[in-house]
Design a protein around this motif. Structure first.
Motif, mmCIF file in Angstrom:
data_model
loop_
_atom_site.group_PDB
_atom_site.id
_atom_site.type_symbol
_atom_site.label_atom_id
_atom_site.label_comp_id
_atom_site.label_asym_id
_atom_site.label_seq_id
_atom_site.Cartn_x
_atom_site.Cartn_y
_atom_site.Cartn_z
ATOM 1 N N ILE A 47 14.770 -4.853 11.527
ATOM 2 C CA ILE A 47 15.915 -4.527 10.490
ATOM 3 C C ILE A 47 15.123 -3.236 9.705
ATOM 4 N N ALA A 48 15.705 -2.199 9.591
ATOM 5 C CA ALA A 48 15.212 -0.908 9.089
ATOM 6 C C ALA A 48 14.584 -1.181 8.029
ATOM 7 N N PHE A 49 15.344 -1.841 6.859
ATOM 8 C CA PHE A 49 14.950 -2.049 5.577
ATOM 9 C C PHE A 49 15.059 -3.681 5.065
ATOM 10 N N PRO A 50 14.134 -4.266 5.724
ATOM 11 C CA PRO A 50 14.161 -5.846 5.317
ATOM 12 C C PRO A 50 13.613 -6.039 3.841
ATOM 13 N N LYS A 51 13.933 -7.477 3.597
ATOM 14 C CA LYS A 51 13.231 -8.000 2.373
ATOM 15 C C LYS A 51 11.889 -8.706 2.725
ATOM 16 N N ASN A 52 11.017 -8.924 1.637
ATOM 17 C CA ASN A 52 9.996 -9.467 2.079
ATOM 18 C C ASN A 52 10.283 -11.296 1.559
ATOM 19 N N ASN A 53 9.447 -11.991 1.845
ATOM 20 C CA ASN A 53 9.387 -13.462 1.644
ATOM 21 C C ASN A 53 10.361 -13.977 0.685
ATOM 22 N N THR A 54 10.238 -13.437 -0.644
ATOM 23 C CA THR A 54 10.613 -13.903 -1.711
ATOM 24 C C THR A 54 12.010 -13.237 -1.954
ATOM 25 N N GLY A 55 12.479 -12.413 -1.094
ATOM 26 C CA GLY A 55 13.769 -11.956 -1.243
ATOM 27 C C GLY A 55 13.874 -10.383 -1.872
ATOM 28 N N ASP B 165 12.999 -6.557 -2.129
ATOM 29 C CA ASP B 165 12.909 -5.195 -1.576
ATOM 30 C C ASP B 165 11.421 -4.422 -2.246
ATOM 31 N N ALA B 166 10.313 -4.520 -1.385
ATOM 32 C CA ALA B 166 9.090 -3.864 -2.072
ATOM 33 C C ALA B 166 9.406 -2.455 -2.288
ATOM 34 N N MET B 167 9.719 -1.976 -1.433
ATOM 35 C CA MET B 167 9.958 -0.216 -1.712
ATOM 36 C C MET B 167 11.045 0.052 -3.099
ATOM 37 N N LEU B 168 12.367 -0.480 -3.141
ATOM 38 C CA LEU B 168 12.887 -0.202 -4.178
ATOM 39 C C LEU B 168 12.556 -1.277 -5.381
ATOM 40 N N ASP B 169 11.701 -2.270 -5.083
ATOM 41 C CA ASP B 169 11.563 -3.321 -6.026
ATOM 42 C C ASP B 169 12.693 -3.510 -6.579
ATOM 43 N N ALA B 170 13.432 -3.951 -5.795
ATOM 44 C CA ALA B 170 14.980 -4.881 -6.109
ATOM 45 C C ALA B 170 14.609 -6.262 -5.769
ATOM 46 N N PRO B 171 15.437 -7.309 -6.344
ATOM 47 C CA PRO B 171 16.345 -7.159 -7.287
ATOM 48 C C PRO B 171 15.785 -6.625 -8.554
ATOM 49 N N SER B 172 16.237 -6.009 -9.629
ATOM 50 C CA SER B 172 15.706 -5.639 -11.007
ATOM 51 C C SER B 172 16.775 -6.155 -12.053
#
Length: 588
Positions: free
Chosen positions: A554-562, A564-571
């Motif tokens: 997956i090009a842009f996956p989520k981490n283990n806690t859901g 997105d470390a790059m976007l810092d989402a959710p916010s």
RNA sequence: GGGGGUGUAGCUCAGUUGGUUAGAGUAUCGGCCUGUCACGCCGAGGGUCGCGGGUUCGAGCCCCGUCACUCCCGCCA
């Protein structure tokens, strides 16, 4: 002539020698020998060596000194034969003698190396995902995914399937997984849900007359994650009208074989094996057995009781596996495995062994059984000298489940789970319903639109809970190497049967109408018999790529806690947005 | 909701029984180098030991709490 490049970084060969070319890419590595400088220029097609020597103009040589890793560079020059060739790289016969250089964009030093074996940890790579995506392993995973998607479309198109999109903003249905929920500004206080799958829509498409439908579609589930589970993931969602189970299995076994051939160049000339749910549980302790190796579970419940060994005498179920060639395991190895099965993740009470050693039988229960008895138990279950029998006892479901896990663990330890070997199979005849003791009601094992098997239809209308509990679903799963790749069923297409299903699941007529009225209504207007299947696209790609984790596919996956470390989402969102949505946050 | 693992230089890691100025490799920067391809050689800079508290004469190390990441169980019709 093209502004940026005439060739990519992977295509130049000996036949291009003496050509003037332009090439562009990222600086993979620079080797500056003083008056001679080599640069490996990289793009997704490969790596080409640039050389800057005394023939280059002074300003080019000065510019080269300042180049760093991951600069975006454009170079012009002549292709020449290398004086020392590199047979490890496809372009290793040639290099480009640079006559002109342009830095299209400089780069800060990347926080990890862009290599196949990177020095970056997962967290860091997730934060700089766009840099991780430059690495070969990621690029080949993404390319494999592309190839899979294209071949799926080719196959299904050739079979007359129509690709139809279904909405993402839909209605929450509190059965099954938790929904992701989206507030509606125009309908304050109300929420859409994101689909866990397009299940009801594809059935409505059948009612609509599109008798072969598919979609490679994003699905959303707000549940805890795993290496092979993401909050948003992709399904190959398929449905067909005027079919029974066999039609669906044939069609999609065809698709699986097509993908094996086109993507991995593996041919399956035989039919995929089929296994009932009951057999899968009995022999493999799992509804998704890994049949790359044997080591099947055998039951001992009736034959080892009555020797005053209380663990056996009090057990609902006793079963074991035979591990070939492990008869000489040391005490330390056996203790370590006993600890392994006692971990809460496996949850076994303990582990009993019978070792068939060179100098005789050794067992943790030899106080209760004679060597002859133990040898008989072992040999009756396929053991020969040099083998090891593991036995567990306890509650049936728990024990067989733990045996299944031990079987997989031993398979891994013995190297029987080669990720280049593929063992697909169908599992069918699942129970339709699961009884939940806590809420005292049935839950659909698959989903509430799954039909009972035709021969169980009468029992489904029975007043007796026990009879209804026995009903089999007309459902099937597709499994590769112990991973559930897909699942489907022949659906209910009869409004009355669907009403009965909701009744069995404990919905009042009003409740059912409120939640699923649209589909019950649709079934009143000429719904054809239909069925289908949905495949976990990310998982299928990962299996084909020989990986456990779907994240790299997956090009842009989520981490283990859901996250997105790059976007810092959710916010959080700002007050204005909250106000528009008429939402007030509650502090706990 | 629960269990395991990890957290020390930009990065990957080592750090002994609690004891002097916290190390290595790599990356970065500077110097030298005309056939490298993980180039080589010489040199330099670089640390809130995740965070907070406690024990102690003294804590990277022990204790309590907390956060982040990761794997698993529950959950995922």
């Amino acid at each position: 002539m093209h502004k940026y490049r005439t060739h990519n970084c992977g295509e130049l060969r000996a036949e291009h020698i003496n050509k003037e070319v332009k090439i562009a890419g990222w600086i993979h590595r620079k080797r500056d020998l003083g008056n001679l400088c080599f640069i490996d220029l990289r793009d997704r097609y490969g790596v080409t060596q640039l050389v800057i020597d005394e023939s280059a103009a002074a300003d080019v040589r000065t510019a080269a000194e300042k180049l760093g890793r991951e600069f975006v560079l454009q170079a012009a020059g002549k292709v020449v034969e290398r004086s020392s060739k590199n047979d490890k790289m496809p372009t290793g016969e040639i290099e480009i003698v640079v006559s002109d250089l342009q830095v299209l964009n400089p780069s800060e030093t990347p926080p990890f190396t862009i290599e196949d074996e990177t020095d970056g940890g997962e967290e860091l790579r997730a934060k700089f995902r766009y840099l991780d995506l430059r690495r070969n392993p990621l690029q080949s995973a993404i390319k494999l995914r592309h190839k899979m998607a294209q071949e799926v479309r080719k196959y299904l198109d050739a079979q007359g399937f129509l690709e139809i999109e279904t909405p993402f903003l839909i209605k929450s249905t509190p059965e099954g997984a938790r929904d992701f929920v989206v507030p509606s500004r125009m309908n304050a206080g109300e929420f859409y849900a994101l689909p866990q799958s397009p299940q009801t829509f594809k059935q409505l498409l059948m009612v609509g007359g599109y008798d072969r439908y598919f979609q490679i579609v994003r699905c959303f589930r707000d549940e805890d994650l795993r290496a092979d589970r993401q909050p948003e993931f992709t399904q190959i969602d398929c449905e067909m009208a005027f079919v029974e189970r066999e039609d669906v299995l044939q069609t999609f076994e065809g698709m699986a074989k097509f993908l094996f051939k086109k993507v991995l160049n593996i041919e399956f000339d035989k039919e995929f094996p089929r296994m009932s749910y009951n057999d899968a549980m009995k022999y493999y302790g799992s509804d998704k057995p890994d049949i790359r190796f044997g080591m099947r579970i055998f039951e001992l419940s009736d034959r080892v009781k009555g020797k005053n060994f209380s663990i056996f005498d009090n057990a609902e179920y006793i079963g074991g596996i035979c591990v070939e060639g492990c008869g000489e395991y040391s005490r330390k190895q056996l203790d370590e495995l006993t600890d392994w099965v006692k971990r809460p993740q496996v949850g076994a009470g303990g582990l009993i062994y019978i070792q068939w050693k060179n100098d005789g039988i050794k067992s943790s229960v030899d106080k209760f059984y004679t060597p002859e008895e133990l040898r008989k138990i072992a040999s009756d279950n396929g053991a020969k000298p040099g083998d090891l029998i593991f036995i567990m006892a306890g509650k049936k479901n728990q024990t067989i489940n733990a045996l299944g896990k031990l079987r997989l663990e031993m398979g891994s330890r013995l190297g029987l789970r080669d990720n280049k070997v593929f063992a697909p199979l169908w599992v069918y005849d699942f129970p339709l319903l699961e009884w939940d003791e806590e809420t005292k009601r049935f839950y659909a094992m698959h989903h509430p639109f799954t039909s009972p098997k035709p021969e169980d239809l009468e029992n489904f209308y029975s007043d007796k809970k026990e009879t209804v509990a026995e009903v089999c679903a007309n459902a099937y799963d597709f499994v590769i190497n112990g991973t559930e790749i897909g699942g489907g069923s022949i659906r209910i297409h009869d409004a009355k049967l669907q009403q009965r299903m909701f009744e069995v699941l404990g919905f009042s007529a009003e409740d059912a109408a409120k939640r699923f009225g649209f589909i019950i209504n649709a079934f009143k207007y000429g719904a054809p018999p239909h069925g289908g299947i949905a495949f976990g696209f990310d998982r299928w790609c990962a299996i084909f790529g020989g990986q456990e984790s779907i994240r790299d596919f997956i090009a842009f996956p989520k981490n283990n806690t859901g996250r997105d470390a790059m976007l810092d989402a959710p916010s959080g969102i700002d007050e204005v947005q909250l106000k528009e949505l008429k939402i007030r946050l509650v502090k706990e």
